[in-house]
Structures are given as C-alpha cells and as structure tokens.
Write an enzyme that holds these catalytic residues in place. Structure first.
Site, PDB file in Angstrom:
ATOM      1  N   CYS A   1     -70.105 -93.777  28.141  1.00  0.00           N
ATOM      2  CA  CYS A   1     -69.794 -92.582  28.934  1.00  0.00           C
ATOM      3  C   CYS A   1     -70.448 -92.600  30.307  1.00  0.00           C
ATOM      4  O   CYS A   1     -69.947 -91.985  31.242  1.00  0.00           O
ATOM      5  CB  CYS A   1     -70.223 -91.329  28.176  1.00  0.00           C
ATOM      6  SG  CYS A   1     -69.471 -91.166  26.546  1.00  0.00           S
TER       7      CYS A   1
ATOM      8  N   HIS B   1     -69.056 -86.056  33.688  1.00  0.00           N
ATOM      9  CA  HIS B   1     -68.329 -86.790  32.671  1.00  0.00           C
ATOM     10  C   HIS B   1     -67.637 -85.797  31.757  1.00  0.00           C
ATOM     11  O   HIS B   1     -68.238 -84.807  31.318  1.00  0.00           O
ATOM     12  CB  HIS B   1     -69.292 -87.669  31.872  1.00  0.00           C
ATOM     13  CG  HIS B   1     -68.731 -88.137  30.569  1.00  0.00           C
ATOM     14  ND1 HIS B   1     -67.535 -88.820  30.485  1.00  0.00           N
ATOM     15  CD2 HIS B   1     -69.198 -88.020  29.289  1.00  0.00           C
ATOM     16  CE1 HIS B   1     -67.283 -89.091  29.213  1.00  0.00           C
ATOM     17  NE2 HIS B   1     -68.272 -88.618  28.472  1.00  0.00           N
TER      18      HIS B   1
ATOM     19  N   ASN C   1     -61.560 -86.929  26.299  1.00  0.00           N
ATOM     20  CA  ASN C   1     -62.705 -87.719  26.758  1.00  0.00           C
ATOM     21  C   ASN C   1     -62.250 -89.166  26.910  1.00  0.00           C
ATOM     22  O   ASN C   1     -61.949 -89.833  25.920  1.00  0.00           O
ATOM     23  CB  ASN C   1     -63.845 -87.599  25.740  1.00  0.00           C
ATOM     24  CG  ASN C   1     -65.083 -88.375  26.138  1.00  0.00           C
ATOM     25  OD1 ASN C   1     -65.043 -89.250  26.998  1.00  0.00           O
ATOM     26  ND2 ASN C   1     -66.198 -88.060  25.489  1.00  0.00           N
TER      27      ASN C   1
END
Length: 335
Positions: A114, A262, A292
């Site tokens: 991430c 993020h 995501n």
C-alpha cells in the site's frame, strides 16, 4: 542539487465494473454491509487474458509520458511498485522497459504494498535530486481480483480490493521552491503478519507444499488482514507522517490544498479528515469507485484530482499511505 516535479500523470482501470450487488450473488454480503465498513460501492476487475499488472501499468505510463512532454528516449529509469507481479520473477519493471521500447535503462521493482507508490516516488526523487537522472517513470499497478477468495469465507478481504494502475513521470526542477519538498518513510515489521499473504513463499510454504497437501481448507495463499488492528494503526501512522512532513517544511495543516491518502478504507480517510479539520475540497477520495488498489491507489486518485482541476500550480499537495509491512510514508509537494 535539484528538486523533482511531477511532469505527467496517467491512470488505467479495467472496463469491467463489479458492484456490491454483483458480489452479493456469489457470497453472503450486501451493499449496505460493504458500504458501512469500507465506503466502497464498486470496483474494477480485469477480464482474464485481457490485462495483466504490467499491461495496465504500461497503459497508465503511456498517458503519463505523453502528458509530461518527455520522449520515451528521455526516460532514464523505471520504478514499478506492486504486490501482484505478472511473474514470481522477473519483476514487471523490465517488462515495462520492453513493452514501451525504452532504452536499456535500469528498472527497479518496489515491494511495499500500500505504501509502494510513496516509496517509489521517494526513490525517484533522490535519484533526480542528486543529478543522476533527469526523468524517472514511476508506476503503481495491481491485479488483485484473480488472487482473492471470492467466497463467503473470504468476504472480509475480497470485497475491498480492485484492479488498476497509475503512473507519474518525475522530472528535474531547478526552482527549489517547487516540486517535491520532502519524503518520509517508515516501517514496523513486528506487525508484518497482520496484513499478509504467506504463500507461496520460499520461507514457509512453497508451491510444492501446497500441491503435496491438496488441502481445500488451506488459506495460506489468500490475503489475510486483521482488520481492526490495521485500522487502529493506520489512523495513528497517517496522522504522524502527515505532521512529520509538514513540520519538516515549517508548514501548517492550514497550508494543505489537497491531501491524497492511500485509498485503503473510506472510514480511515474520513477519520483523518476530521482529525485535521480538513474540508471536502482538501481531501480526494475515489475508493467508492475503485476499491483499494494498493500501490495504484494514490497515483489513480492523484491523476483524477488533477484532471478534475482540484490541483493547481502553487498548491501544497500531500500524499500519505499506510499498509502491509507495516510500512507508511508521506510526500510533500509544491505543485
């Protein structure tokens, strides 16, 4: 000494839209359950055979390079961030070099999940600041959908992730008041297994073990996430690393024109927004549309924010990420 600036941005997502209602047909879940916990309404999944992590990265890179005004032959280095490479080895960086027809420049793969794009931007920034390179292509791309447990057993993770890619060209900037002002990177490996995919891996469980056991209940090759633990750590580390970046440049929260976090979970972004007392115009979220996308989430969101005119010359832009590793980081940019 130079600064680096983002001279071009691009993104690509598959056309195949998968809604929460679509997922409810293959697992025990529903739109309300998913939106309440994550804020996600839909995500993109590749159609097998049409896209790979590399091909999505290439498509995003072509747009970013065109917008940068930099010719392919002027790209000096490639950095590719992903947790989902086409092959166990080699990494996708060299595949991008091949598919874009670049010179025999170096190609580096970044495995920080991430936080991958933030780490990759930081590396590119250092290369440019020292004068080693003038133009660096940075890509974040992920293909999650083909590796998820798309059953009720795996719904806690599988409803969250989507596929896509984003890219940026970083170029030399001689005006030291502009471009990337600083980057800040951290890790805490003691929590590595709290968000992980253990197999296949040489250390614990390789392909031979999986084949030998033939265990239908083996979950080691599916992603695992301790959701509540990750959430609690994320909100703390996001706050810390944003403040760290501001303090390093003698800036205040009020100086932020755009925060691009993020896209892990809309609830995390909303928590940070409320904590820093930022308006909706100061934070950009698109997890509602794409889920995501791990290393791709920041470049996709940054590109969309720029395309929509939400980022203008002179703006202070903050990128921040937290994820598997645990790793986290921030980038402070004067646009």
């Amino acid at each position: 000494m130079y600064h680096s600036k983002i001279s071009g941005l691009g993104y690509y997502v598959p056309e195949n839209i998968v809604t929460n209602d679509d997922l409810s047909k293959i697992m025990e879940t529903n739109d309300e359950w998913i939106q309440e916990r994550t804020g996600i309404q839909e995500r993109r999944h590749v159609i097998r055979g049409e896209d790979t992590t590399t091909s999505m990265g290439v498509k995003a890179a072509i747009i970013a390079i065109e917008r940068s005004g930099v010719a392919n032959e002027d790209i000096d280095f490639v950095i590719f961030a992903t947790l989902s490479p086409d092959y166990y080895f080699p990494g996708p960086g060299v595949l991008v070099q091949r598919d874009l027809g670049l010179r025999t420049v170096g190609a580096l793969d970044v495995r920080n999940q991430c936080s991958g794009f933030v780490y990759a931007i930081s590396i590119a920034d250092q290369y440019i600041k020292t004068g080693m390179y003038k133009n660096v292509l940075v890509i974040g791309s992920e293909l999650h959908s083909t590796g998820l447990d798309m059953t009720t057993r795996g719904r806690g993770v599988s409803v969250i992730f989507g596929d896509g890619a984003g890219a940026a060209v970083l170029s030399r900037e001689e005006d030291l008041t502009k471009g990337i002002l600083s980057t800040h990177l951290h890790s805490e490996g003691q929590h590595a297994e709290e968000l992980s995919l253990i197999a296949p891996g040489m250390g614990k469980r390789w392909i031979t073990d999986i084949i030998t056991d033939k265990d239908p209940n083996d979950e080691s090759y599916y992603p695992y996430m301790n959701g509540q633990f990750v959430f609690k750590n994320a909100v703390v580390r996001f706050s810390e690393v944003i403040n760290e970046g501001l303090q390093a440049n003698n800036l205040q929260v009020s100086d932020i024109n755009m925060l691009v976090p993020h896209q892990a979970n809309l609830r995390i972004s909303q928590f940070i927004q409320q904590k820093f007392r930022l308006t909706d115009d100061q934070v950009f979220n698109n997890i509602q549309k794409y889920g995501n996308t791990t290393a791709a989430s920041i470049p996709i969101a940054l590109t969309e924010a720029w395309e929509q005119g939400k980022i203008k010359s002179g703006d202070l832009v903050v990128l921040a990420a937290f994820g598997s590793g645990f790793t986290w980081g921030s980038v402070i940019i004067r646009w």
